[in-house]
Every structure is written in structure tokens, then in C-alpha cells.
Design a protein around this motif. Structure first.
Motif, PDB file in Angstrom:
ATOM      1  N   LEU A  55       0.823  -1.207   0.000  1.00 43.13           N
ATOM      2  CA  LEU A  55       0.000   0.000   0.000  1.00 43.13           C
ATOM      3  C   LEU A  55       0.855   1.255   0.000  1.00 43.13           C
ATOM      4  O   LEU A  55       1.945   1.291   0.575  1.00 43.13           O
ATOM      5  N   SER A  56       0.329   2.296  -0.617  1.00 45.34           N
ATOM      6  CA  SER A  56       0.982   3.594  -0.548  1.00 45.34           C
ATOM      7  C   SER A  56       0.822   4.140   0.868  1.00 45.34           C
ATOM      8  O   SER A  56       0.004   3.650   1.665  1.00 45.34           O
ATOM      9  N   LYS A  57       1.564   5.172   1.166  1.00 47.19           N
ATOM     10  CA  LYS A  57       1.473   5.790   2.491  1.00 47.19           C
ATOM     11  C   LYS A  57       0.063   6.289   2.774  1.00 47.19           C
ATOM     12  O   LYS A  57      -0.497   6.029   3.849  1.00 47.19           O
ATOM     13  N   ALA A  58      -0.532   6.976   1.817  1.00 42.91           N
ATOM     14  CA  ALA A  58      -1.885   7.505   2.019  1.00 42.91           C
ATOM     15  C   ALA A  58      -2.894   6.380   2.229  1.00 42.91           C
ATOM     16  O   ALA A  58      -3.749   6.452   3.116  1.00 42.91           O
ATOM     17  N   ASP A  59      -2.793   5.328   1.426  1.00 43.21           N
ATOM     18  CA  ASP A  59      -3.737   4.218   1.543  1.00 43.21           C
ATOM     19  C   ASP A  59      -3.563   3.473   2.865  1.00 43.21           C
ATOM     20  O   ASP A  59      -4.544   3.089   3.510  1.00 43.21           O
ATOM     21  N   TYR A  60      -2.299   3.258   3.272  1.00 44.77           N
ATOM     22  CA  TYR A  60      -2.090   2.521   4.518  1.00 44.77           C
ATOM     23  C   TYR A  60      -2.559   3.327   5.723  1.00 44.77           C
ATOM     24  O   TYR A  60      -3.219   2.797   6.624  1.00 44.77           O
ATOM     25  N   HIS A  61      -2.257   4.595   5.746  1.00 44.56           N
ATOM     26  CA  HIS A  61      -2.688   5.420   6.873  1.00 44.56           C
ATOM     27  C   HIS A  61      -4.212   5.524   6.924  1.00 44.56           C
ATOM     28  O   HIS A  61      -4.796   5.639   8.014  1.00 44.56           O
ATOM     29  N   HIS A  62      -4.842   5.427   5.770  1.00 41.58           N
ATOM     30  CA  HIS A  62      -6.309   5.384   5.752  1.00 41.58           C
ATOM     31  C   HIS A  62      -6.802   4.065   6.350  1.00 41.58           C
ATOM     32  O   HIS A  62      -7.761   4.052   7.141  1.00 41.58           O
ATOM     33  N   GLN A  63      -6.159   2.960   5.982  1.00 42.33           N
ATOM     34  CA  GLN A  63      -6.534   1.660   6.520  1.00 42.33           C
ATOM     35  C   GLN A  63      -6.328   1.604   8.036  1.00 42.33           C
ATOM     36  O   GLN A  63      -7.113   0.986   8.765  1.00 42.33           O
ATOM     37  N   ASP A 162      -4.921  -5.476   5.445  1.00 36.58           N
ATOM     38  CA  ASP A 162      -4.254  -4.202   5.173  1.00 36.58           C
ATOM     39  C   ASP A 162      -4.340  -3.214   6.335  1.00 36.58           C
ATOM     40  O   ASP A 162      -3.753  -2.137   6.267  1.00 36.58           O
ATOM     41  N   ARG A 163      -5.055  -3.581   7.393  1.00 35.34           N
ATOM     42  CA  ARG A 163      -5.160  -2.674   8.538  1.00 35.34           C
ATOM     43  C   ARG A 163      -3.880  -2.625   9.357  1.00 35.34           C
ATOM     44  O   ARG A 163      -3.722  -1.743  10.208  1.00 35.34           O
ATOM     45  N   SER A 165       0.464  -3.252   8.711  1.00 32.57           N
ATOM     46  CA  SER A 165       1.582  -3.646   7.846  1.00 32.57           C
ATOM     47  C   SER A 165       2.420  -4.709   8.561  1.00 32.57           C
ATOM     48  O   SER A 165       2.329  -4.889   9.782  1.00 32.57           O
TER      49      SER A 165
END
Length: 495
Positions: A55-63, A162-163, A165
């Protein structure tokens, strides 16, 4: 009859003569998620688009916003106390309850301990990226059998997806291991991103190319060009790697080690401390110089942080070397030094089952495990946080001993002592051989609350610094998702 469908990659691997992680997964569920062999990473090693994606940084932080931290804590703590038949938990061999606490703490310690701050300006290593799953870190001998720790945690990774890493999971698992065992852990912050390969660990040193083919990077630099020995060190003992190496960093005194040679330097017969009647002449005094060289000069830790981390890191769990390979086919190249699977027979994920290392259901693992080659617990209750490490260092006389594997370690001179079933490494004994370290050891033995506070601070710093977040508070400022374990009570560390 229905046609038999065999994935082309598995067929190709079988034809090449090596066993894949997927084949191993039959006996160890989800193992393959935690260890990725170099051949699978070769696309990125060649500069092509990597096979795996993160995941990208934005996507992971959203998850992360959907992560139930208390639920994650509970899942890890429950796993920690549930021994699995495919890799039994330590404890019973020491008269204690089964627990993966030491294994999970070591996983976080070794994943995070690759961090280096060069000249106070350039950061490298650390657990962010989860590169311990990838080559070259998964073939470093200091990471022996940590593939099993990652394999165990894979069921938690699947549960949370994905919640969380891999790099957050490994560092959090080590922190949960400490907290759920009654130890000091006051805060943890999430937000570490995973890497698609281990490319960024190559400058830290390559040891082992067992699964790496067809790339210019598939070359071991285990033998350091720039080496040294201490003036009193035996000329046949391992040469030590200097910090300065051509075109790369040197994190420890040997490629493949995270910290130091734990057995310490072997003395010359002419050295003032040499005793001909001892079973070995490893020098705690010289070992203290190596500890300070690595922890202070290469890693940037203070002397107080160094003593706190070693004492806390050597409280839970045990060492593994309950097997003698002398006269066997593994004696020349011990299987416990060959990653990424650290196994005697391909596909077995354990030591030999021919009677060399035990018989019956635990042949080759459990009480017969070989990892570092040292053998025994540091404390009397390795599943629970305690203060034996410092108390016994001061109250006992420690003398040279050999593990069943043949490694040089130490035991109490008094064989009827309450600590007689524990052991120490030369690097442990070095903490009372050095004047500055010794003062800190005495302070911690007298004031357990101070030790707990200092260890909690040092542990937080250890697992929160990385190449992408080089300062301990960077993750909190970046992702802003932290826990202070408010849901855990002192009366019950398990949720």
C-alpha cells in the motif's frame, strides 16, 4: 480423471531442485507470507517491476484508521500463549509455561536493530519496510529461526489484512510480548510502510545467496575487506569487521550479525587473564569494548540505554543449542546458519529428525532446537518479566562452560544455586567487567522501577526509529495513531 493442475512456478522450482515456501505451508500454515525467498524478489532486484505490491502511504494510513488496536493486542497475546505443534513454544523445557514472548521480542529486536545513524546525518536500516521478510536479511545467521516467528504471526496478518503492515505487526508483536508478560511498555505508534523487496538492506551486507540467482547483487560480502583483532585476541579467532568498508555500511562486527559476537573474543595464551584450566578463555573485558563499539559508535545508544536493552532483551525467552552436530553431515556447514529456512532437510523447517537432535515428535525442534548454538534461559521464569538478569550477574560467580552444541557460554560456579539452570553469554558478563556498565547494573539490581522506566524508553526508541523515520517521535507526527495500552490493567496483562 480430472487433469492435475500444477502452477508453472512450482513446477519450475521443483525441476531446479529446491523446495518452495508454498510446499512448506502444508505443515506450517501461512508460513510463506512471512518469508519471501530471493528468487521471488528477483524482478525488483533486476530493476523490473516487483511481483508483490504494498500500500501507498496515504492508503495505509487510511486503513490504519479502521484498526482495532485492542483486538490486535488480544490476537497477538493469545497467539503468544498458544503453543503450535509445527513450532512449539519455549517454556516447558525450563519448567515454565509455554510462551512465544521471547521469540516475538527477538523478532522485533532484530528487525529494528539493523538501524544505524551515520555521522548523525544519514539513517539506514530499521524495521520499517519489513525487509527481514526478504533477502538479504532473511539469510543473515543472526535471524536464524525468525522465519518461524514471522510464520506464526502470519495468521494475525491474515486476520487484520491491510489494517496492519508487516513492519507494524512485527514491532507491535515484540512490544505486546513484553507488555503481556508483565513488562514495561508504555506506548506504541503505528504507521510503518512495507517494502516490496529487501533492496535497501543490501548496503548493510549480504550473507548467504542460497535462494538468489541471476542478479549482480547475488554475491556475498560476508568476508569484510577491512578487519581487525584486539591485541590480546587469539589470531585464530574470528576477525572483526571495521565500521569502514568499501562501498557499503558495516553494522556489526560481522556481516549477518545484528549486534556483536555474543561469545566474545578468545584470548591469546599470553594474555594476562588467560587460564589454561578453563574450558574456554572468552574475555568479558574485551567483549565490553565490542559492545560499546557496536551500541554506542555504530548504533548511537548511550551506555545506560545499552545496559537497559541488553538486560531487558535477555529477560524473556532463551537461547537454543541443545544438539551436537559433531561427526554429522551438518558439522561443516551447520544448517542453523543457512537461511532463509534454517532447516536440516529441505521442506522440513526444523533440525534433523534422524536422531541427531532428539527423537519423537520434537526431533529437530522444541527442546531440541538449534538457533544461535547457545543453550538455556537467562532467567528462572523466561515467560514472565523479572529481574534475574541483573540480580544473578551480581550475586553469582560465573565460570566458562560449553553448550551441547559446543558454543562458549557461562554458568554459575555454584551448581546448587537458585540460578544454576540459567546461563550467560560473554557479552552479558561484559556488563560487570566494564566499570561504567557495572555501575548501571548495580543501580538496576537495586532499583527495579528505574530499570523498567529506562528499558521502556529505550525499547520505544529501538522499535520506532528507521531509515524513513529516523527520530523516535517521527511516526507519531506522521501517522498520529498510537496506543498507551489503556485497555491493559496491571492485574491482568492479557486482555
Amino acid at each position: 480423471m480430472a487433469p492435475l493442475h500444477v502452477p508453472m512456478r512450482l513446477l519450475a522450482c521443483a525441476m531446479l531442485g529446491f523446495v518452495t515456501a508454498e510446499m512448506r505451508a502444508d505443515d506450517f500454515p501461512h508460513y510463506d507470507l512471512g518469508t519471501i525467498p530471493a528468487w521471488q524478489d528477483l524482478a525488483s532486484l533486476r530493476g523490473a517491476r516487483p511481483v508483490s505490491q504494498v500500500l501507498s502511504k496515504a492508503d495505509y494510513h487510511h486503513q490504519l484508521r479502521a484498526l482495532d488496536i485492542q483486538q490486535l493486542y488480544s490476537a497477538i497475546a493469545t497467539l503468544m500463549a498458544t503453543s503450535k505443534p509445527y513450532w512449539p513454544a519455549d517454556g516447558p523445557q525450563d519448567g515454565d509455561v509455554a510462551s512465544y514472548a521471547g521469540l516475538f521480542a527477538r523478532l522485533a529486536w532484530h528487525c529494528s536493530g539493523s538501524f544505524r545513524m551515520i555521522n548523525d546525518t544519514h539513517a539506514a536500516g530499521g524495521c520499517e519496510g519489513a525487509r527481514q521478510r526478504h533477502w538479504p536479511e532473511n539469510e543473515w545467521r543472526d535471524n536464524t529461526n525468525l522465519d518461524k516467528a514471522r510464520g506464526l504471526l502470519a495468521e494475525v496478518k491474515l486476520q487484520f489484512g491491510d489494517r496492519v503492515s508487516w513492519s507494524d505487526l512485527m514491532t507491535f508483536a515484540g512490544t505486546v510480548a513484553i507488555k503481556a508478560s508483565g513488562g514495561p511498555a508504555k506506548k506504541f505508534c503505528f504507521g510503518r510502510l512495507d517494502d516490496v523487496s529487501g533492496d535497501r538492506s543490501i548496503p548493510l551486507g549480504v550473507e548467504g545467496v542460497a535462494q538468489c540467482y541471476g542478479s549482480k547483487f547475488c554475491k556475498s560480502n560476508f568476508e569484510c575487506p577491512n578487519t581487525f583483532r584486539w591485541s590480546e585476541q587469539n589470531d585464530t579467532d574470528h576477525a572483526r569487521c571495521k565500521i569502514e568498508q568499501p562501498d557499503r555500511l558495516q553494522a556489526s562486527h560481522s556481516v549477518g550479525l545484528i549486534y556483536v559476537y555474543p561469545e566474545g573474543p578468545e584470548l591469546k595464551t599470553s594474555a594476562k587473564d588467560y587460564k589454561a584450566y578453563w574450558v574456554h578463555n572468552r574475555s568479558p573485558r574485551l567483549s565490553a569494548l565490542e559492545v560499546r563499539d557496536t551500541f554506542r559508535d555504530r548504533m548511537g545508544w548511550t551506555d545506560r540505554e545499552t545496559v537497559a536493552l541488553i538486560g531487558g532483551g535477555h529477560t524473556l525467552g532463551r537461547t537454543h543449542g541443545n544438539c551436537n552436530l559433531t561427526g554429522t553431515k551438518w558439522a561443516q556447514t551447520p544448517y542453523n546458519n543457512v537461511g532463509p529456512y534454517f532447516e536440516a532437510t529441505a521442506g522440513s523447517l526444523r533440525g534433523p529428525t534422524d536422531g541427531t537432535c532428539g527423537t519423537g515428535p520434537e526431533a529437530g525442534f522444541g527442546k531440541n532446537t538449534v538457533s544461535s548454538g547457545f543453550e538455556g534461559p537467562w532467567t528462572r521464569s523466561p515467560s514472565r518479566w523479572n529481574y534475574d538478569f541483573f540480580d544473578a550477574l551480581l550475586s553469582e560467580e560465573w565460570v566458562p562452560a560449553k553448550s551441547p552444541y559446543g558454543n562458549d557460554q557461562w554458568h554459575t560456579r555454584n551448581h546448587t544455586s537458585e540460578f544454576a539452570k540459567t546461563m550467560r553469554l560473554t557479552s552479558d558478563i561484559s556488563l560487570v567487567a566494564d566499570e561504567t556498565y557495572h555501575k548501571i547494573v548495580r543501580e538496576y539490581a537495586a532499583d527495579h522501577a528505574q530499570f523498567d522506566a529506562d528499558f521502556a524508553d529505550a525499547w520505544f526508541k529501538l522499535v520506532h526509529r528507521s531509515e524513513d523515520h529516523p527520530h523516535k517521535d517521527d511516526l507519531e507526527q506522521d501517522a498520529g495513531i498510537c496506543t498507551s495500552f489503556e485497555f491493559v490493567t496491571q492485574a491482568n496483562f492479557l486482555p
